[in-house]
Design a protein around this motif. Structure first.
Motif, PDB file in Angstrom:
ATOM      1  N   GLU A 133       0.879  -1.185   0.000  1.00 60.29           N
ATOM      2  CA  GLU A 133       0.000   0.000   0.000  1.00 60.29           C
ATOM      3  C   GLU A 133       0.903   1.218   0.000  1.00 60.29           C
ATOM      4  O   GLU A 133       1.932   1.219   0.669  1.00 60.29           O
ATOM      5  CB  GLU A 133      -0.847   0.031   1.271  1.00 60.29           C
ATOM      6  N   ASP A 135       0.850   5.594   0.436  1.00 64.64           N
ATOM      7  CA  ASP A 135       0.039   6.768   0.797  1.00 64.64           C
ATOM      8  C   ASP A 135       0.976   7.870   1.273  1.00 64.64           C
ATOM      9  O   ASP A 135       2.145   7.610   1.555  1.00 64.64           O
ATOM     10  CB  ASP A 135      -0.947   6.385   1.913  1.00 64.64           C
ATOM     11  N   GLY A 173       4.768   6.916   2.389  1.00 59.79           N
ATOM     12  CA  GLY A 173       4.975   5.637   3.081  1.00 59.79           C
ATOM     13  C   GLY A 173       4.492   4.471   2.250  1.00 59.79           C
ATOM     14  O   GLY A 173       3.494   4.559   1.536  1.00 59.79           O
ATOM     15  N   LYS A 175       3.723   0.239   2.696  1.00 60.95           N
ATOM     16  CA  LYS A 175       3.622  -0.865   3.659  1.00 60.95           C
ATOM     17  C   LYS A 175       3.412  -2.162   2.896  1.00 60.95           C
ATOM     18  O   LYS A 175       2.529  -2.237   2.036  1.00 60.95           O
ATOM     19  CB  LYS A 175       2.460  -0.607   4.618  1.00 60.95           C
ATOM     20  N   VAL A 182       7.289  -1.414   6.942  1.00 62.29           N
ATOM     21  CA  VAL A 182       6.984  -0.079   6.415  1.00 62.29           C
ATOM     22  C   VAL A 182       8.273   0.604   5.980  1.00 62.29           C
ATOM     23  O   VAL A 182       9.305   0.485   6.636  1.00 62.29           O
ATOM     24  CB  VAL A 182       6.308   0.782   7.505  1.00 62.29           C
ATOM     25  N   ALA A 184       9.218   4.598   4.920  1.00 61.53           N
ATOM     26  CA  ALA A 184       8.648   5.946   4.737  1.00 61.53           C
ATOM     27  C   ALA A 184       9.773   6.931   4.505  1.00 61.53           C
ATOM     28  O   ALA A 184      10.857   6.812   5.099  1.00 61.53           O
ATOM     29  CB  ALA A 184       7.835   6.339   5.957  1.00 61.53           C
ATOM     30  N   THR A 253      -5.954   1.257   1.658  1.00 62.21           N
ATOM     31  CA  THR A 253      -4.636   1.716   2.127  1.00 62.21           C
ATOM     32  C   THR A 253      -4.686   1.914   3.648  1.00 62.21           C
ATOM     33  O   THR A 253      -3.964   2.723   4.209  1.00 62.21           O
ATOM     34  CB  THR A 253      -4.227   3.038   1.436  1.00 62.21           C
ATOM     35  N   ILE A 256      -1.208   1.431   5.846  1.00 66.39           N
ATOM     36  CA  ILE A 256      -0.240   2.533   5.926  1.00 66.39           C
ATOM     37  C   ILE A 256      -0.866   3.715   6.674  1.00 66.39           C
ATOM     38  O   ILE A 256      -0.177   4.448   7.387  1.00 66.39           O
ATOM     39  CB  ILE A 256       0.306   2.920   4.522  1.00 66.39           C
ATOM     40  N   PHE A 259      -0.277   3.391  10.282  1.00 64.93           N
ATOM     41  CA  PHE A 259       1.106   3.788  10.606  1.00 64.93           C
ATOM     42  C   PHE A 259       1.189   5.314  10.749  1.00 64.93           C
ATOM     43  O   PHE A 259       1.818   5.833  11.665  1.00 64.93           O
ATOM     44  CB  PHE A 259       2.058   3.289   9.513  1.00 64.93           C
ATOM     45  N   TRP A 260       0.501   6.044   9.855  1.00 67.49           N
ATOM     46  CA  TRP A 260       0.503   7.521   9.961  1.00 67.49           C
ATOM     47  C   TRP A 260      -0.090   7.974  11.289  1.00 67.49           C
ATOM     48  O   TRP A 260       0.386   8.924  11.899  1.00 67.49           O
ATOM     49  CB  TRP A 260      -0.302   8.168   8.838  1.00 67.49           C
ATOM     50  N   CYS A 287       9.577   3.708  11.637  1.00 69.22           N
ATOM     51  CA  CYS A 287       9.674   2.568  10.707  1.00 69.22           C
ATOM     52  C   CYS A 287      10.421   1.417  11.376  1.00 69.22           C
ATOM     53  O   CYS A 287      10.017   0.265  11.272  1.00 69.22           O
ATOM     54  CB  CYS A 287      10.422   2.950   9.434  1.00 69.22           C
TER      55      CYS A 287
END
Ligand SMILES: [Zn+2]
Length: 307
Positions: A133, A135, A173, A175, A182, A184, A253, A256, A259-260, A287
């Motif tokens: 993914e 983004d 990023g 993933k 990940v 980024a 997505t 990811i 993760f943000w 990460c």
């Protein structure tokens, strides 16, 4: 590693040094000057981190080319800082570390900076395959209250734009679906001052992903470059602009994006403000934690060696 395990494993500085020697020289100590191997190398008395090579008669430290080189700080404190950084989901501030290990703020800040540089010391070229993914997000703060100039003569400015079109710094990023790893990277402007161009996004994907990877994106127009290069990647799109966040066949997505969410909670909650200059280091930190859920401590010590 929890605090009790940490204390049992590393009761003294010598225990830390022995652990580091085992990790760095898994196949035996090698002299960095002449390449001589173990039977020609001896511990220097009273300084367990220094060796002498009787082949070329040079001394060397086990910390050459590492983040610990020439540091006066006890290795136990370094290990504690590394462990604290790995254990805290959102990171640890220099102020907090200063209190925990009784060093100055400047030392704590420097230690964290070096640990972060080790966290970013991983080769991610062509590391991802199958399904990824991609983004972007934007990181940065609002202007300080005293800099806003809101008074009777200057009416309040309209609120800052959110998302695409904002003046904040973009971060891209990727993933990998299966491994949940990940990668980024901060997207700095190109020579025309533009960020997040199709070319830039394609380059990031091409560096990290193997050919024929399936790439899930939203409907941001810069990703259209992927449709023009179908021999490289297969693009699958979820249409965020019409309120679609996942399709029935699993195109989304959301991985990811979660993760943000963590990155932003860490940046705003723990670190408060990060300048663009250092942003990549902080992104590397998040990460690293996402990519090293098991045995992160030894992985970080291995990354500490820069060759
Ligand atoms: Zn030598």
């Amino acid at each position: 590693m929890n605090f009790l395990t940490f204390n049992n494993r590393f009761p003294t500085e010598l225990a830390c040094i022995e652990h580091f020697i085992k990790l760095r020289y898994a196949k035996g100590v090698v002299c960095p000057h002449c390449g001589a191997t173990e039977h020609k190398i001896y511990h220097k008395s009273k300084t367990p981190k220094n060796f002498n090579c009787c082949n070329c008669n040079n001394d060397f430290s086990i910390f050459t080319n590492t983040i610990f080189y020439k540091s006066d700080t006890d290795l136990r404190k370094w290990y504690f800082a590394i462990n604290a950084m790995i254990n805290s989901k959102k990171g640890i501030s220099a102020l907090q570390l200063k209190r925990e290990i009784d060093v100055t703020y400047k030392t704590a800040w420097r230690m964290l900076k070096l640990i972060r540089s080790a966290m970013g010391n991983a080769d991610m070229s062509k590391a991802f395959e199958a399904i990824v993914e991609i983004d972007e997000t934007y990181v940065g703060g609002k202007p300080h209250k005293e800099n806003r100039n809101d008074d009777d003569n200057n009416p309040p400015k309209p609120p800052l734009k959110r998302g695409r079109g904002t003046s904040k710094t973009p971060v891209v990023g990727i993933k990998e679906r299966n491994s949940k790893r990940v990668h980024a990277t901060v997207a700095l402007p190109n020579s025309d001052g533009q960020t997040l161009t199709g070319k830039q996004l394609f380059k990031i994907l091409d560096t990290v992903c193997k050919d024929d990877t399936i790439v899930m994106t939203d409907d941001f127009s810069s990703y259209n470059i992927l449709d023009r290069n179908p021999d490289k990647f297969l693009r699958l799109t979820v249409n965020h602009s019409i309120g679609q966040f996942a399709t029935r066949n699993g195109i989304h997505t959301n991985g990811i994006e979660s993760f943000w969410a963590l990155l932003k909670r860490g940046i705003y909650g723990i670190y408060h403000h990060i300048s663009t200059k250092y942003l990549q280091n902080y992104v590397n930190e998040f990460c690293f934690r996402a990519n090293n859920k098991n045995n992160a401590f030894n992985a970080l010590l291995t990354n500490c060696v820069f060759i």
